[in-house]
Enzyme design. Structure first.
Site, PDB file in Angstrom:
ATOM      1  N   HIS A  17     -38.199 -15.634 152.854  1.00 33.36           N
ATOM      2  CA  HIS A  17     -38.529 -16.175 154.198  1.00 33.36           C
ATOM      3  C   HIS A  17     -37.975 -17.593 154.296  1.00 33.36           C
ATOM      4  O   HIS A  17     -38.534 -18.524 153.716  1.00 33.36           O
ATOM      5  CB  HIS A  17     -40.051 -16.197 154.413  1.00 33.36           C
ATOM      6  N   HIS A  19     -35.740 -20.491 157.099  1.00 32.87           N
ATOM      7  CA  HIS A  19     -35.088 -20.832 158.367  1.00 32.87           C
ATOM      8  C   HIS A  19     -33.858 -21.678 158.064  1.00 32.87           C
ATOM      9  O   HIS A  19     -33.992 -22.753 157.449  1.00 32.87           O
ATOM     10  CB  HIS A  19     -36.036 -21.629 159.265  1.00 32.87           C
ATOM     11  N   LYS A 102     -38.808  -8.764 162.814  1.00 31.38           N
ATOM     12  CA  LYS A 102     -39.880  -9.751 162.747  1.00 31.38           C
ATOM     13  C   LYS A 102     -40.749  -9.705 163.981  1.00 31.38           C
ATOM     14  O   LYS A 102     -40.258  -9.779 165.109  1.00 31.38           O
ATOM     15  CB  LYS A 102     -39.247 -11.144 162.614  1.00 31.38           C
ATOM     16  N   HIS A 139     -45.506 -12.740 161.569  1.00 31.05           N
ATOM     17  CA  HIS A 139     -46.188 -14.031 161.664  1.00 31.05           C
ATOM     18  C   HIS A 139     -47.599 -13.694 162.123  1.00 31.05           C
ATOM     19  O   HIS A 139     -47.824 -13.371 163.284  1.00 31.05           O
ATOM     20  CB  HIS A 139     -45.488 -14.981 162.644  1.00 31.05           C
ATOM     21  N   HIS A 177     -46.034 -15.900 154.929  1.00 28.74           N
ATOM     22  CA  HIS A 177     -46.670 -17.209 154.707  1.00 28.74           C
ATOM     23  C   HIS A 177     -48.192 -17.202 154.881  1.00 28.74           C
ATOM     24  O   HIS A 177     -48.747 -17.849 155.746  1.00 28.74           O
ATOM     25  CB  HIS A 177     -46.037 -18.305 155.562  1.00 28.74           C
ATOM     26  N   ASP A 250     -40.496 -20.369 153.526  1.00 31.12           N
ATOM     27  CA  ASP A 250     -40.677 -20.811 154.908  1.00 31.12           C
ATOM     28  C   ASP A 250     -40.136 -22.222 155.099  1.00 31.12           C
ATOM     29  O   ASP A 250     -40.674 -23.001 155.894  1.00 31.12           O
ATOM     30  CB  ASP A 250     -42.148 -20.737 155.351  1.00 31.12           C
TER      31      ASP A 250
END
Ligand SMILES: NC(=O)N[C@@H](CC(=O)O)C(=O)O
Ligand SMILES: [Zn+2]
Ligand SMILES: [Zn+2]
Length: 347
Positions: A17, A19, A102, A139, A177, A250
């Site tokens: 995970h 970004h 996702k 999420h 997360h 994350d």
């Protein structure tokens, strides 16, 4: 895994995970993220989000053009909306480069405005995912403004996720997360098709680090840091040797001024030291022998991929984290800025 107190060699880890953002930021995020990580699950919450196969594959090309280290492999993710179709899932799966989709509840986190407004809206899509074997990444927070922000993960599990998992028993689901004891207990008691990622910052910190003695915006991320009893449950889960919990940093960079603001963005930058930060947490828990499973084995096992065949070495050689890192023509403040970390990766 061979282990002495000062040196640990482990299977190359993957980050399930992360970004990387886009545009000018890619050269910096890709350099940091690809230093020693093998595969990385790339989050699709761009502006605009990567909602279809073409945009996800084009994003992958931009990542590769940013010049990652040779061993780095981005695994792409489709951003689900109310309008995603089962056909799009089949197309994404057939590309061979998109391994998951996702679920962002609309409004739950950074760039989630185009997310799903009601999970029932995507039931035909979940049906297709279950059928073709595409993972669902979640999420896990409700967005109802009447629900306290510290309870949003727990309420999501109770009111949304339990139903999805029971309606789609063959669908592989990663609760991303996780931040609470409730999430740990849910994942533990669910079937083998349900797993979770845990960030290094949720292992290292609780809400006191963010709020006691001054408000520290670089610790602000979503789901928000919880009380220390939840942190303790996460540490126990990550170091338990259970294959249901694995590494997902994350790492979520925002420019310094977007964090240090009257309404600061959610997200913590950890890609400068992803495994090093986990090593810190595992050492504090006296569980360095459990790091390899968490960082390098359980992720690929759950995704149905081979474990990496090469290794990296962590050396206990304290170093000082820089106060900032470049991000496009600006900068990002990393977690542990200016502090000392004990471990470093020698590739
Ligand atoms: N974790 C965060 O606080 N922020 C992430 C989004 C997310 O993963 O929820 C981001 O994209 O900035
Ligand atoms: Zn998230
Ligand atoms: Zn994220």
């Amino acid at each position: 895994m061979t282990s002495t107190p000062q040196r640990i060699t482990l299977t190359r880890p993957d980050d399930w995970h992360i970004h990387l953002r886009d545009g000018e930021q890619l050269k910096d995020t890709v350099r940091d993220a690809s230093r020693y990580i093998g595969r990385a699950i790339i989050m699709p919450n761009l502006v605009p989000p990567a909602t279809c196969t073409e945009t996800a594959l084009a994003y992958r090309e931009r990542i590769m053009a940013a010049g990652p280290s040779a061993q780095f492999e981005p695994l792409m993710v489709l951003y689900l909306t109310d309008n995603t179709t089962p056909e799009e899932i089949r197309k994404a799966k057939a590309s061979g480069k998109i391994v998951a989709a996702k679920l962002y509840p609309a409004g739950a986190t950074t760039n989630s405005a185009s997310g799903v407004t009601d999970v029932e809206n995507i039931y035909p899509v979940l049906e297709a995912m279950q059928e073709v074997g595409m993972l669902l990444l979640v999420h896990g927070e409700v967005t109802d403004s009447s629900i306290d922000i510290f309870d949003r993960e727990k309420v999501f599990i109770e009111t949304k996720l339990k139903k999805v998992v029971s309606d789609f028993p063959e669908l592989k689901v990663v609760l991303e997360h996780i931040t609470t004891r409730d999430a740990v207990e849910f994942v533990r008691s669910a079937s083998t098709n349900v797993a979770a990622t845990i960030t290094a910052h949720h292992l290292l910190y609780n809400r006191n680090h963010m709020l006691a003695g001054g408000i520290r915006p670089h610790y602000y991320c979503l789901p928000i840091l919880k009380r220390n009893t939840h942190q303790q449950a996460l540490i126990e889960a990550a170091t338990s040797g259970s294959a249901k919990f694995f590494m997902g940093t994350d790492s979520a960079p925002h420019l310094k001024d977007k964090k240090e603001a009257s309404c600061g963005c959610a997200g913590a930058y950890t890609a400068h030291a992803s495994l090093e930060l986990y090593a810190e947490a595992f050492e504090q828990a006296d569980a360095m022998d459990k790091l390899e499973g968490f960082a390098s084995h359980f992720g690929p096992d759950f995704y149905g991929l081979e474990r990496n065949s090469d290794t990296i070495t962590l050396v206990r050689e304290p170093w000082q984290v820089p106060e900032s890192y470049p991000l496009a023509d600006d900068k990002v403040i990393p977690i542990c800025a200016g502090e000392t970390l004990n471990w470093q990766v020698k590739d």
